[in-house]
Design an enzyme around this catalytic site. Sequence first.
Site, PDB file in Angstrom:
ATOM      1  N   SER A 101       6.369  -0.478  -5.496  1.00 29.65           N
ATOM      2  CA  SER A 101       6.105   0.782  -6.206  1.00 29.65           C
ATOM      3  C   SER A 101       5.728   1.956  -5.311  1.00 29.65           C
ATOM      4  CB  SER A 101       4.994   0.571  -7.246  1.00 29.65           C
ATOM      5  OG  SER A 101       5.474  -0.155  -8.338  1.00 29.65           O
ATOM      6  N   LYS A 104       8.115   4.812  -4.991  1.00 33.43           N
ATOM      7  CA  LYS A 104       8.202   5.823  -6.049  1.00 33.43           C
ATOM      8  C   LYS A 104       7.774   7.203  -5.541  1.00 33.43           C
ATOM      9  CE  LYS A 104       7.151   2.291  -9.545  1.00 33.43           C
ATOM     10  NZ  LYS A 104       6.126   1.740 -10.456  1.00 33.43           N
ATOM     11  N   TYR A 225      17.064   1.550  -7.944  1.00 37.50           N
ATOM     12  CA  TYR A 225      15.612   1.353  -8.107  1.00 37.50           C
ATOM     13  C   TYR A 225      15.203  -0.022  -7.591  1.00 37.50           C
ATOM     14  CZ  TYR A 225      11.093   0.568 -10.288  1.00 37.50           C
ATOM     15  OH  TYR A 225       9.768   0.259 -10.500  1.00 37.50           O
ATOM     16  N   TYR A 277      -2.142   2.226 -11.103  1.00 36.96           N
ATOM     17  CA  TYR A 277      -1.867   1.743 -12.454  1.00 36.96           C
ATOM     18  C   TYR A 277      -3.039   2.006 -13.393  1.00 36.96           C
ATOM     19  CZ  TYR A 277       1.641  -0.509  -9.557  1.00 36.96           C
ATOM     20  OH  TYR A 277       2.627  -0.740  -8.635  1.00 36.96           O
ATOM     21  N   VAL A 295       3.210  -4.159  -5.731  1.00 32.21           N
ATOM     22  CA  VAL A 295       2.947  -5.574  -5.987  1.00 32.21           C
ATOM     23  C   VAL A 295       3.347  -6.458  -4.808  1.00 32.21           C
ATOM     24  CG1 VAL A 295       3.019  -5.387  -8.492  1.00 32.21           C
ATOM     25  CG2 VAL A 295       5.143  -5.857  -7.221  1.00 32.21           C
TER      26      VAL A 295
END
Length: 342
Positions: A101, A104, A225, A277, A295
């Site tokens: 992530s 991103k 992605y 998160y 993760v």
Amino acid sequence: MKKNKTYSILFSLFVMSLSINSTVIFAQTTVQKSTNTKEITKNKLTEILEKNRTAYTKGKVADYIPELGKMDAKAIAFSVVTEKGKVISVGDTNKKFTIQSISKLIALMIAVNEKGEKNVFDKMGYYGTDKPFNHFANLESGKPLNPLMNAGAILTTSLIEGEGEVGFQKILKMIRYITKNDLIDYSKSVYESEKETGHRNRGMFYIMKNSGLIEANDEEKLNNYFKQCSIEITAEDLAKIGYFFAHQCTRFDGDTTYKNSEISTLVQSQMLIAGMYEYSGEYARRVGLPSKSGVGGGITVAVANEMGIGVFSPSLDTHGNSVAGYQMILDLVNEYHLNLFE
């Protein structure tokens, strides 16, 4: 008349004295904070790392993507890039892991550079959430909450211009530039594993396609992605990414090719409210720094105008954040008073 003139002169001198004293105090504070940053040493990082080496036992390596479950839970690394671009790394410094992530942030930067902030955020929100990173929050009735949850990130990557895997190649190229590491590539085995098991992400993709947010005719944008999440990096690479956004998109060696204070502010603000998160609010209270976890076990941190921090330990807490990584960051922040709100 003469007496009034004397009072006026004395009052002016008093005000000037207050101004000078305030300037000196401010300068001392500024120097002190800068000095704190310079005092970070390899020995101190080693001390913090060793203190938290066994923290992995309090978490679990991600296995919902089968390839991630193969990571060594005991692996641990800690890296800092100081305000002068000096890199200090300890632990398993050569250990590669997937960026997940944290990619991103790079996708968001590229999409906004190409489309403009308004066009990107017309399709998603700036909001935080109390939901997990892979939640369908808000999709059925509106648009993704932010670009750092999976739904918003999938949409962000789809907005990057170019057919086929062009969007992915742009992200990979940018990560190589920021880290000054042309050897960075993606793990084909992790990519295939993500693609094979990414049914929730596929569901988000098609819900957004159905609502008109995504215009792609096939899953190539979604595959981009999956590929960006599979890019392999080290803790040092993450520290360089943190440094980049902390310094208005200036590379750790001083290269200003992509310098942009607006992009830097946008990315760091999203890191602060959504980068960890559903734990982001409590994390902001305790650490008080823009951060982004993945993760794969990595976390990147931006200390505005000062440094970048990168940590790695694959054992995760219930929020999907590295257990030992979070603790190392917290210990460093407390040791050097780096919290933005102190």
